[in-house]
Design a protein around this motif. Sequence first.
Motif, PDB file in Angstrom:
ATOM      1  N   LYS A  26       0.851  -1.174   0.000  1.00  0.00           N
ATOM      2  CA  LYS A  26       0.000   0.000   0.000  1.00  0.00           C
ATOM      3  C   LYS A  26       0.898   1.238   0.000  1.00  0.00           C
ATOM      4  CE  LYS A  26      -3.657   2.158   2.604  1.00  0.00           C
ATOM      5  NZ  LYS A  26      -4.504   2.069   3.771  1.00  0.00           N
ATOM      6  N   VAL A  27       0.635   2.165  -0.908  1.00  0.00           N
ATOM      7  CA  VAL A  27       1.484   3.341  -1.037  1.00  0.00           C
ATOM      8  C   VAL A  27       1.089   4.386  -0.011  1.00  0.00           C
ATOM      9  CG1 VAL A  27       2.204   5.180  -2.579  1.00  0.00           C
ATOM     10  CG2 VAL A  27       1.892   2.881  -3.460  1.00  0.00           C
ATOM     11  N   ALA A  28      -0.136   4.875  -0.066  1.00  0.00           N
ATOM     12  CA  ALA A  28      -0.602   5.889   0.875  1.00  0.00           C
ATOM     13  C   ALA A  28      -2.117   5.945   0.793  1.00  0.00           C
ATOM     14  CB  ALA A  28      -0.008   7.251   0.556  1.00  0.00           C
ATOM     15  N   SER A  29      -2.737   6.358   1.872  1.00  0.00           N
ATOM     16  CA  SER A  29      -4.192   6.512   1.827  1.00  0.00           C
ATOM     17  C   SER A  29      -4.525   7.820   1.114  1.00  0.00           C
ATOM     18  CB  SER A  29      -4.777   6.493   3.240  1.00  0.00           C
ATOM     19  OG  SER A  29      -4.349   7.631   3.945  1.00  0.00           O
ATOM     20  N   ALA A  30      -5.768   7.938   0.694  1.00  0.00           N
ATOM     21  CA  ALA A  30      -6.164   9.100  -0.102  1.00  0.00           C
ATOM     22  C   ALA A  30      -6.161  10.392   0.708  1.00  0.00           C
ATOM     23  CB  ALA A  30      -7.549   8.861  -0.693  1.00  0.00           C
ATOM     24  N   ASP A  31      -6.292  10.313   2.018  1.00  0.00           N
ATOM     25  CA  ASP A  31      -6.296  11.529   2.831  1.00  0.00           C
ATOM     26  C   ASP A  31      -4.971  11.741   3.563  1.00  0.00           C
ATOM     27  OD1 ASP A  31      -6.611   9.395   4.484  1.00  0.00           O
ATOM     28  OD2 ASP A  31      -8.350  10.174   5.548  1.00  0.00           O
ATOM     29  N   ALA A  37       3.886  10.996   1.119  1.00  0.00           N
ATOM     30  CA  ALA A  37       2.744  10.759   0.232  1.00  0.00           C
ATOM     31  C   ALA A  37       2.670  11.808  -0.869  1.00  0.00           C
ATOM     32  CB  ALA A  37       1.459  10.732   1.043  1.00  0.00           C
ATOM     33  N   VAL A  38       2.914  13.065  -0.515  1.00  0.00           N
ATOM     34  CA  VAL A  38       2.856  14.131  -1.509  1.00  0.00           C
ATOM     35  C   VAL A  38       4.003  13.994  -2.506  1.00  0.00           C
ATOM     36  CG1 VAL A  38       3.012  16.629  -1.840  1.00  0.00           C
ATOM     37  CG2 VAL A  38       1.637  15.710   0.024  1.00  0.00           C
TER      38      VAL A  38
END
Length: 130
Positions: A26-31, A37-38
Amino acid sequence: LPDVSKSVSVGSTLTSGKLKRKWHPKVASADDWSLFAVLWWLVWTSIVVCFMALLLLFLPSFDNITSFSAALIATQTNLIWPALCDLKIFSPRLNIPQKLVGLLDVVLIIMGVFLLGAGIYANVVSWGRS
């Protein structure tokens, strides 16, 4: 079950309401607005945009390739195959007045074949000019 609407994961599939994970992490959650993540989003977006720019630079007739594949795929997917499937599945069970509705399928098939030929012809003529 994990909340599918708020997670962005690479390589997961959603089948009959259950999330099945593949080996991709899993890379990053949407929030998630952390620096990692950015930056990951920025890197991934830059890679995709650069790939598209290189594709357009090295294939000057990429618009012709796209329109040719659209002519082949869209007319078959939207006109020909649904009408053929409708005729194959429902036509044997229809009575005489309902078979007149089956004529719409035949008209759609004929129109789809005509548009397929016209799209291919227009693309071949366009390739001949460029």
